[in-house]
Design a protein around this motif. Structure first.
Motif, mmCIF file in Angstrom:
data_model
loop_
_atom_site.group_PDB
_atom_site.id
_atom_site.type_symbol
_atom_site.label_atom_id
_atom_site.label_comp_id
_atom_site.label_asym_id
_atom_site.label_seq_id
_atom_site.Cartn_x
_atom_site.Cartn_y
_atom_site.Cartn_z
ATOM 1 N N SER A 1 -5.943 -0.549 1.020
ATOM 2 C CA SER A 1 -6.812 0.225 0.489
ATOM 3 C C SER A 1 -8.001 -0.959 -0.193
ATOM 4 C CB SER A 1 -6.233 0.832 -0.679
ATOM 5 O OG SER A 1 -5.623 -0.139 -1.750
ATOM 6 N N LEU A 2 -7.485 -2.145 -0.318
ATOM 7 C CA LEU A 2 -8.413 -3.142 -0.633
ATOM 8 C C LEU A 2 -9.309 -3.891 0.456
ATOM 9 C CD1 LEU A 2 -6.414 -5.071 -3.451
ATOM 10 C CD2 LEU A 2 -8.336 -3.198 -3.535
ATOM 11 N N ALA A 3 -9.031 -3.564 1.663
ATOM 12 C CA ALA A 3 -9.497 -4.373 3.048
ATOM 13 C C ALA A 3 -11.158 -4.156 3.023
ATOM 14 C CB ALA A 3 -8.795 -3.744 4.248
ATOM 15 N N GLY A 4 -11.653 -2.929 2.302
ATOM 16 C CA GLY A 4 -12.885 -2.631 2.524
ATOM 17 C C GLY A 4 -13.786 -3.244 1.522
ATOM 18 N N ARG A 5 -13.316 -4.166 0.433
ATOM 19 C CA ARG A 5 -14.115 -4.548 -0.781
ATOM 20 C C ARG A 5 -14.633 -5.775 -0.029
ATOM 21 N NH1 ARG A 5 -11.730 -2.771 -5.619
ATOM 22 N NH2 ARG A 5 -13.262 -4.420 -6.519
ATOM 23 N N ASP A 6 -15.737 -6.264 -0.724
ATOM 24 C CA ASP A 6 -16.648 -7.273 -0.646
ATOM 25 C C ASP A 6 -16.087 -8.572 -1.336
ATOM 26 O OD1 ASP A 6 -18.286 -6.058 1.435
ATOM 27 O OD2 ASP A 6 -19.784 -5.429 -0.284
ATOM 28 N N SER A 7 -15.605 -8.361 -2.472
ATOM 29 C CA SER A 7 -14.738 -9.248 -3.317
ATOM 30 C C SER A 7 -13.832 -8.708 -4.054
ATOM 31 C CB SER A 7 -15.818 -9.929 -4.101
ATOM 32 O OG SER A 7 -16.199 -9.095 -5.184
ATOM 33 N N LEU B 1 2.248 -7.345 3.420
ATOM 34 C CA LEU B 1 2.218 -7.997 2.140
ATOM 35 C C LEU B 1 0.769 -8.780 2.084
ATOM 36 C CD1 LEU B 1 5.624 -9.767 1.258
ATOM 37 C CD2 LEU B 1 4.680 -7.407 0.748
ATOM 38 N N LEU B 2 -0.071 -8.765 1.003
ATOM 39 C CA LEU B 2 -1.028 -9.547 0.735
ATOM 40 C C LEU B 2 -0.751 -11.434 0.902
ATOM 41 C CD1 LEU B 2 -1.960 -6.809 -0.285
ATOM 42 C CD2 LEU B 2 -3.781 -7.944 -1.593
ATOM 43 N N SER B 3 -1.513 -11.955 1.251
ATOM 44 C CA SER B 3 -1.520 -13.344 1.233
ATOM 45 C C SER B 3 -2.775 -14.062 0.667
ATOM 46 C CB SER B 3 -0.713 -13.724 2.411
ATOM 47 O OG SER B 3 -1.704 -13.638 3.526
ATOM 48 N N PHE B 4 -2.766 -15.462 0.511
ATOM 49 C CA PHE B 4 -3.861 -16.198 0.136
ATOM 50 C C PHE B 4 -4.260 -17.061 1.291
ATOM 51 C CE2 PHE B 4 -1.926 -14.910 -3.954
ATOM 52 C CZ PHE B 4 -3.009 -14.333 -4.565
ATOM 53 N N GLY B 5 -5.626 -17.381 1.119
ATOM 54 C CA GLY B 5 -5.893 -18.387 1.926
ATOM 55 C C GLY B 5 -7.233 -19.041 1.318
ATOM 56 N N PHE C 1 -9.290 -17.200 -1.347
ATOM 57 C CA PHE C 1 -9.439 -15.638 -0.635
ATOM 58 C C PHE C 1 -8.316 -15.056 -0.690
ATOM 59 C CE2 PHE C 1 -13.158 -17.980 0.661
ATOM 60 C CZ PHE C 1 -14.101 -17.034 0.968
ATOM 61 N N VAL C 2 -8.289 -13.821 -0.347
ATOM 62 C CA VAL C 2 -7.017 -12.973 -0.440
ATOM 63 C C VAL C 2 -7.200 -12.415 1.145
ATOM 64 C CG1 VAL C 2 -5.770 -10.916 -1.056
ATOM 65 C CG2 VAL C 2 -6.981 -12.179 -2.570
ATOM 66 N N LEU C 3 -5.943 -12.669 1.855
ATOM 67 C CA LEU C 3 -5.995 -12.300 3.410
ATOM 68 C C LEU C 3 -5.328 -10.734 3.231
ATOM 69 C CD1 LEU C 3 -4.615 -15.365 5.038
ATOM 70 C CD2 LEU C 3 -6.851 -14.478 4.751
ATOM 71 N N PRO D 1 -12.271 -14.745 13.198
ATOM 72 C CA PRO D 1 -11.739 -13.677 12.314
ATOM 73 C C PRO D 1 -10.540 -13.270 12.576
ATOM 74 C CG PRO D 1 -14.185 -13.101 13.003
ATOM 75 C CD PRO D 1 -13.630 -14.423 13.755
ATOM 76 N N MET D 2 -9.369 -13.087 11.630
ATOM 77 C CA MET D 2 -8.113 -12.445 12.298
ATOM 78 C C MET D 2 -8.185 -11.126 12.428
ATOM 79 S SD MET D 2 -5.888 -14.418 9.301
ATOM 80 C CE MET D 2 -4.237 -13.935 9.842
ATOM 81 N N GLU D 3 -7.525 -10.603 13.592
ATOM 82 C CA GLU D 3 -7.336 -9.278 14.228
ATOM 83 C C GLU D 3 -6.734 -8.421 12.814
ATOM 84 O OE1 GLU D 3 -5.767 -8.792 17.833
ATOM 85 O OE2 GLU D 3 -7.297 -10.013 19.052
ATOM 86 N N SER D 4 -5.641 -8.822 12.492
ATOM 87 C CA SER D 4 -4.795 -7.902 11.429
ATOM 88 C C SER D 4 -5.248 -7.866 10.055
ATOM 89 C CB SER D 4 -3.387 -8.314 11.689
ATOM 90 O OG SER D 4 -3.082 -9.671 11.211
ATOM 91 N N ARG D 5 -6.128 -9.182 9.595
ATOM 92 C CA ARG D 5 -6.361 -9.227 8.083
ATOM 93 C C ARG D 5 -7.782 -9.492 7.957
ATOM 94 N NH1 ARG D 5 -1.707 -10.752 4.449
ATOM 95 N NH2 ARG D 5 0.278 -9.971 5.700
ATOM 96 N N ARG D 6 -8.249 -9.128 6.829
ATOM 97 C CA ARG D 6 -9.591 -9.502 6.532
ATOM 98 C C ARG D 6 -9.455 -10.365 5.164
ATOM 99 N NH1 ARG D 6 -13.649 -6.840 3.199
ATOM 100 N NH2 ARG D 6 -15.721 -7.484 3.788
ATOM 101 N N ALA D 7 -10.138 -11.446 5.229
ATOM 102 C CA ALA D 7 -10.345 -12.450 4.026
ATOM 103 C C ALA D 7 -11.537 -11.931 3.188
ATOM 104 C CB ALA D 7 -10.814 -13.745 4.833
ATOM 105 N N VAL D 8 -11.021 -11.703 1.915
ATOM 106 C CA VAL D 8 -12.018 -11.461 0.872
ATOM 107 C C VAL D 8 -11.969 -12.225 -0.123
ATOM 108 C CG1 VAL D 8 -12.423 -9.318 -0.695
ATOM 109 C CG2 VAL D 8 -11.358 -8.809 1.419
ATOM 110 N N PRO D 9 -12.936 -12.670 -0.589
ATOM 111 C CA PRO D 9 -12.954 -13.840 -1.703
ATOM 112 C C PRO D 9 -12.630 -13.229 -3.269
ATOM 113 C CG PRO D 9 -15.298 -12.947 -1.351
ATOM 114 C CD PRO D 9 -14.314 -12.350 0.006
#
Length: 277
Positions: free
Chosen positions: A170-176, A227-231, A162-164, A240-248
């Motif tokens: 701008s990528l935060a709204g993507r489903d993948s 910066l983006l990060s990985f999980g 996943f990308v955090l 869920p993290m308040e400041s980030r969204r986990a996107v597969p």
């Protein structure tokens, strides 16, 4: 002179070709060829007679083989002695190609066998394959099935990347996301993430990667950094993290399966762990 060179000499004698010896040792043919050339240079004698379809040891090579086998037998005796000692003190040596499955495996072992002492390390897959067969580790976490008679292998678990993404990105709204979507972005990554490091660097050659070795500092930066990060699905928090969204990451190579391997002749405590899976 290196132990690996002696192992390769014995393998060449046993298998008849450098290619077959390399396959048996899970290394490349050029590596074995260079290693034998270096050994011949160090000893000052040619050791191999090469024909079109076969390689055999010459007279000097057979002398070297006798001593090489003696050294390797002594080394294996030492390994066996240490393995017996480890068994007596209930120490299990675990090697893995990625950190998350190591954490999950150790959690399962501690839960099922309280008091068992565990030693873990992160290594490359080729090294782990050799180590589990030779007895260098008791358990190896691999991404492929190890098909050798000396090893027992069972399916372990799977892991997906996943990308955090910061919520303001701008990528935060993507489903993948795909590698193409991510290539060129700046990433914060932890230093010791095994094979994932090479994978993400190779798939995103235009990206910049800021490495952080301290896990506590890394966790703080994940919350505060732009910066983006990985999980992965094995490491993401339950809430869920308040400041980030986990996107597969919607790519085939962003998901992997793991296998757990041990020697067929492993002690009873290792076989009991294998039976958990």
């Amino acid at each position: 002179m290196k132990i690996e060179q002696l192992e390769q000499l014995v393998a060449i004698h046993a298998h008849g070709t450098i290619s077959a010896a390399a396959d048996a040792l899970f290394i490349s043919q050029p590596t074995v060829s260079r290693s034998m050339q270096a050994l011949e240079a160090e000893l000052g004698y040619p050791l191999l007679e090469r024909s079109r379809n076969r390689v055999r040891l010459n007279e000097a090579g057979l002398v070297a083989l006798t001593h090489a086998q003696r050294v390797l037998d002594d080394l294996q005796a030492m390994r066996n002695a240490f393995a017996d000692q480890a068994s007596r003190v209930r120490t299990v040596r675990i090697g893995g190609c990625a950190p998350a499955p190591i954490w999950e495996l150790t959690r399962r072992i501690v839960s099922s066998f309280p008091g068992m002492i565990l030693s873990t390390k992160l290594s490359g897959e080729a090294e782990l394959e050799r180590a589990v067969v030779s007895g260098g580790v008791d358990l190896a976490i691999l991404r492929r099935h190890l098909s050798v008679p000396a090893a027992e292998v069972v399916p372990l678990m799977s892991e997906s990347l996943f990308v955090l993404v910061p919520c303001s990105h701008s990528l935060a709204g993507r489903d993948s996301l795909t590698w193409a979507d991510l290539n060129g972005e700046r990433f914060l990554i932890q230093s010791s993430i095994g094979f994932w490091t090479e994978l993400v660097r190779s798939r995103m050659p235009d990206s910049e990667f800021v490495e952080q070795s301290d896990p506590n500092v890394f966790a703080q930066l994940v919350v505060s950094s732009p910066l983006l990060s990985f999980g992965t699905d094995l490491t993401l928090p339950n809430s869920p993290m308040e400041s980030r969204r986990a996107v597969p990451v919607a790519e085939a190579d962003a998901s992997t399966s793991y296998f757990l391997a041990s020697r067929m002749a492993a002690p009873d405590q290792i076989r009991a762990i294998m039976a958990l899976f």
